[in-house]
Scaffold this motif. Sequence first.
Motif, mmCIF file in Angstrom:
data_model
loop_
_atom_site.group_PDB
_atom_site.id
_atom_site.type_symbol
_atom_site.label_atom_id
_atom_site.label_comp_id
_atom_site.label_asym_id
_atom_site.label_seq_id
_atom_site.Cartn_x
_atom_site.Cartn_y
_atom_site.Cartn_z
ATOM 1 N N ALA A 346 1.395 2.483 8.027
ATOM 2 C CA ALA A 346 1.701 2.071 6.655
ATOM 3 C C ALA A 346 0.474 1.589 5.912
ATOM 4 O O ALA A 346 0.469 1.551 4.678
ATOM 5 C CB ALA A 346 2.758 0.973 6.670
ATOM 6 N N LEU A 347 -0.575 1.237 6.651
ATOM 7 C CA LEU A 347 -1.776 0.660 6.044
ATOM 8 C C LEU A 347 -2.966 1.607 6.056
ATOM 9 O O LEU A 347 -4.037 1.257 5.541
ATOM 10 C CB LEU A 347 -2.165 -0.622 6.779
ATOM 11 C CG LEU A 347 -1.086 -1.701 6.906
ATOM 12 C CD1 LEU A 347 -1.580 -2.835 7.785
ATOM 13 C CD2 LEU A 347 -0.652 -2.215 5.544
ATOM 14 N N ASN A 348 -2.800 2.796 6.640
ATOM 15 C CA ASN A 348 -3.910 3.722 6.805
ATOM 16 C C ASN A 348 -3.480 5.150 6.486
ATOM 17 O O ASN A 348 -2.316 5.516 6.659
ATOM 18 C CB ASN A 348 -4.433 3.686 8.242
ATOM 19 C CG ASN A 348 -5.126 2.388 8.586
ATOM 20 O OD1 ASN A 348 -6.331 2.256 8.437
ATOM 21 N ND2 ASN A 348 -4.351 1.408 9.052
ATOM 22 N N ASN A 349 -4.452 5.955 6.042
ATOM 23 C CA ASN A 349 -4.251 7.393 5.897
ATOM 24 C C ASN A 349 -4.719 8.088 7.168
ATOM 25 O O ASN A 349 -5.737 7.712 7.756
ATOM 26 C CB ASN A 349 -5.044 7.940 4.699
ATOM 27 C CG ASN A 349 -4.343 7.682 3.382
ATOM 28 O OD1 ASN A 349 -3.111 7.616 3.328
ATOM 29 N ND2 ASN A 349 -5.108 7.513 2.313
ATOM 30 N N PHE A 350 -3.966 9.091 7.576
ATOM 31 C CA PHE A 350 -4.312 9.864 8.765
ATOM 32 C C PHE A 350 -4.573 11.305 8.351
ATOM 33 O O PHE A 350 -3.771 11.905 7.637
ATOM 34 C CB PHE A 350 -3.162 9.813 9.779
ATOM 35 C CG PHE A 350 -3.444 10.530 11.070
ATOM 36 C CD1 PHE A 350 -4.071 9.876 12.115
ATOM 37 C CD2 PHE A 350 -3.083 11.863 11.239
ATOM 38 C CE1 PHE A 350 -4.330 10.533 13.305
ATOM 39 C CE2 PHE A 350 -3.349 12.527 12.414
ATOM 40 C CZ PHE A 350 -3.975 11.857 13.457
ATOM 41 N N THR A 357 -8.892 11.795 12.026
ATOM 42 C CA THR A 357 -9.499 10.545 11.566
ATOM 43 C C THR A 357 -8.482 9.710 10.814
ATOM 44 O O THR A 357 -7.461 10.226 10.334
ATOM 45 C CB THR A 357 -10.698 10.823 10.632
ATOM 46 O OG1 THR A 357 -10.240 11.574 9.495
ATOM 47 C CG2 THR A 357 -11.792 11.593 11.352
ATOM 48 N N THR A 358 -8.762 8.406 10.716
ATOM 49 C CA THR A 358 -7.945 7.497 9.911
ATOM 50 C C THR A 358 -8.847 6.719 8.974
ATOM 51 O O THR A 358 -10.038 6.530 9.248
ATOM 52 C CB THR A 358 -7.169 6.502 10.796
ATOM 53 O OG1 THR A 358 -8.098 5.740 11.567
ATOM 54 C CG2 THR A 358 -6.204 7.210 11.709
ATOM 55 N N GLN A 359 -8.245 6.280 7.864
ATOM 56 C CA GLN A 359 -8.992 5.505 6.876
ATOM 57 C C GLN A 359 -8.058 4.480 6.246
ATOM 58 O O GLN A 359 -6.948 4.824 5.819
ATOM 59 C CB GLN A 359 -9.568 6.418 5.799
ATOM 60 C CG GLN A 359 -10.423 5.688 4.771
ATOM 61 C CD GLN A 359 -11.040 6.646 3.767
ATOM 62 O OE1 GLN A 359 -10.748 7.835 3.762
ATOM 63 N NE2 GLN A 359 -11.902 6.127 2.905
ATOM 64 N N PRO A 364 -10.266 -4.509 1.274
ATOM 65 C CA PRO A 364 -10.908 -5.193 2.405
ATOM 66 C C PRO A 364 -10.446 -6.634 2.591
ATOM 67 O O PRO A 364 -10.387 -7.133 3.718
ATOM 68 C CB PRO A 364 -12.401 -5.126 2.060
ATOM 69 C CG PRO A 364 -12.528 -3.959 1.139
ATOM 70 C CD PRO A 364 -11.258 -3.920 0.342
ATOM 71 N N ASN A 365 -10.124 -7.310 1.498
ATOM 72 C CA ASN A 365 -9.755 -8.728 1.597
ATOM 73 C C ASN A 365 -8.241 -8.953 1.557
ATOM 74 O O ASN A 365 -7.783 -10.099 1.440
ATOM 75 C CB ASN A 365 -10.417 -9.533 0.484
ATOM 76 C CG ASN A 365 -10.015 -9.026 -0.903
ATOM 77 O OD1 ASN A 365 -9.432 -7.944 -1.025
ATOM 78 N ND2 ASN A 365 -10.332 -9.800 -1.933
ATOM 79 N N ALA A 366 -7.460 -7.894 1.640
ATOM 80 C CA ALA A 366 -6.001 -8.042 1.604
ATOM 81 C C ALA A 366 -5.513 -8.774 2.855
ATOM 82 O O ALA A 366 -5.989 -8.528 3.972
ATOM 83 C CB ALA A 366 -5.335 -6.669 1.509
ATOM 84 N N LYS A 367 -4.556 -9.693 2.682
ATOM 85 C CA LYS A 367 -3.965 -10.417 3.791
ATOM 86 C C LYS A 367 -2.769 -9.624 4.322
ATOM 87 O O LYS A 367 -1.867 -9.244 3.554
ATOM 88 C CB LYS A 367 -3.507 -11.809 3.356
ATOM 89 C CG LYS A 367 -4.648 -12.721 2.894
ATOM 90 C CD LYS A 367 -5.602 -13.009 4.043
ATOM 91 C CE LYS A 367 -6.693 -13.980 3.617
ATOM 92 N NZ LYS A 367 -7.656 -14.255 4.708
ATOM 93 N N LEU A 368 -2.771 -9.395 5.622
ATOM 94 C CA LEU A 368 -1.742 -8.571 6.261
ATOM 95 C C LEU A 368 -0.911 -9.436 7.193
ATOM 96 O O LEU A 368 -1.455 -10.129 8.066
ATOM 97 C CB LEU A 368 -2.399 -7.428 7.040
ATOM 98 C CG LEU A 368 -3.415 -6.585 6.257
ATOM 99 C CD1 LEU A 368 -4.034 -5.530 7.159
ATOM 100 C CD2 LEU A 368 -2.748 -5.940 5.044
#
Length: 643
Positions: A346-350, A357-359, A364-368
């Motif tokens: 849910a937080l990355n592209n594949f 690869t994933t991205q 960058p500063n989002a709280k998860l």
Amino acid sequence: MSKARKVELDRRNFLKGAAAGAAALAAAPGAVAAQPTELRRTVPPPMSPEAEVGMPSGAEVLTADRTGSDFMVDVLKSLGFEYVCANPGSSFRGLHESVINYGGNKSPEFITCCHEESSVGMAHGYAKVEGKPLAVFAHGTVGVQHAAMAIYNAYCDRVPVYLILGNIIDATKRMPGVEWAHSVQDAAGMIRDFTKWDDLPISLTHFAESAVRAYKIAMTPPTLPVVIVADGELQENPISADAKMHIPKLTLAAPPQGDAGAVAEVARLLVAAENPVILADRMARTSAGVAALIELAEALQAPVVDLGGRMNFPTRHPLNQSDRNRALVADADVVLGLEVADFFGALNNFRDQIERTTQPITKPNAKLISINANDLYIKGNYQDFQRFPEVDIAIAADAQETLPSLTEAVKRLTTDDRKRAFQDRGSRLQAAHQQSLERARDAAAFAWDASPISTARLSAEIWAQIKDQDWSLVSATTFVSRWPQRLWGFDKHYQYIGNAGGYGIGYGAPAALGAALANRKHGRLTVNIQNDGDLMYAPGVLWTAAHHGIPMLNVMHNNRAYHQEVMQIQIMADRHSRGVANCGTGTTITAPNIDYAKLAQSMGVYGDGPISDPKDLGPAIKRALDVVKRGEPAMLDVVTQPR
């Protein structure tokens, strides 16, 4: 003693007396002539003194007043099982007979299935609607092997399924031949990696304790399948008249709630966030979960993305932003995941390329933040737990149970200034929600008159007929491009039950039938959009539906292919620069085309179709609904576009 039990004991006394009388006649002159008259007597003949002390004449005792399986049924009744689904098997013949005769075939009622995978699939769908398990009997080695795929689906979907496996443990008591092939040292060993708990009781008291324990374990989040092995000797041996047995009281464990300090920190982050997003997947176990999520979202005026593991949030609620999933996550400063099966995904592209690869898509500063009961129970062999998500706060607890305290903490921290900011955010989200709905309606108009019928029109035509009724959609929607969620108004937890969990084909039809069984007593209209390839794994469920009078509207999504696999072969062909002309080989279900209406009719189910002209679809649905409203299952064979 209940009336049903008294009648059964009288019947057994009759058989015992008849057996003794026949043995005495066989030893006397003229026995052959006298036997028919004697067996027609309405009053059982008295047993001889010799018979009462063991029949030294050589005749074998063939009856018993009460056996272990009767007590086992008492245990099942104490646990409140409404049904037991099974394909009959000799290793649980004692239990089977006790359910239908000693137990009166009520609570539980025996539901005859044509395959063990269908039995477990029905239990899977039933539990997601009713919120509790039904029982499943499976036969020895071969029954467990048949059931294994469906058990794995339930395991991956975190659904409580209650299995009782028949087995004959004592090798000296197995009949020659088939019983050896169908018996095993460790009956649960094959499925232990994807069940939560199992046990092999060696006494009836042990069975009672383990059966109650298994139910409690299955129902404690994360809810999962459990297994009890019922030995054939334990089932069939008589219970002595002076035996004292006890059934423990069932007390379910309160689901685990999140740590108060961690919950307070999550509330602080959510209240301070400018762009929070709530992701919900398998969060709402009951209607209370839906209500709790609505309260939290409205307190924050935060967008909710329903990932579809369950019906977590009303589709027409202005805060439902599911169609804007990736864009919202990319812009979020706080992401709260509630029972998300694949939080990393849910937080990355594949990218599925030669080099995978994933991205990250988050800032960058989002709280998860993750609240997930799965953290309380993970096994190693089967890798359904997905990639490891790097989160800032991980609360190992049941999300539904934790939401009320989180909402209260949010309300305590919300100042008047934050309330005004929340209201502004809510207004923007309401406008975005309306735009998403309008875009979906516009998109559904494309190919409206096409043949084969578009999945958008299929979904719209069904909705037009059911929207004013108490309905329940019991099939996954990914394979019809989520058109029901985009066009229909879902607002009750039982209106959508999610997907297979393990994505095993053959889940859809049995799970839909199990959900329909649960809906039947509530008078709900059950709707199943049924994939063609999936039905062919377990077409016998149509017979079960007809035999047991389980009403359900089945609408075939008949794209005449395993279309997911068509697309996979197309990807490979493109990658190898070979063209896609041959990608139907091994993936399509044609030459000949299957006539699902005739298949349904052959099993006693109303069938209509194949329907390929969209103008015929609405009237056909109406005719089928008339059948369902009479309490019968119906099948419409609709020839559809691939997705």
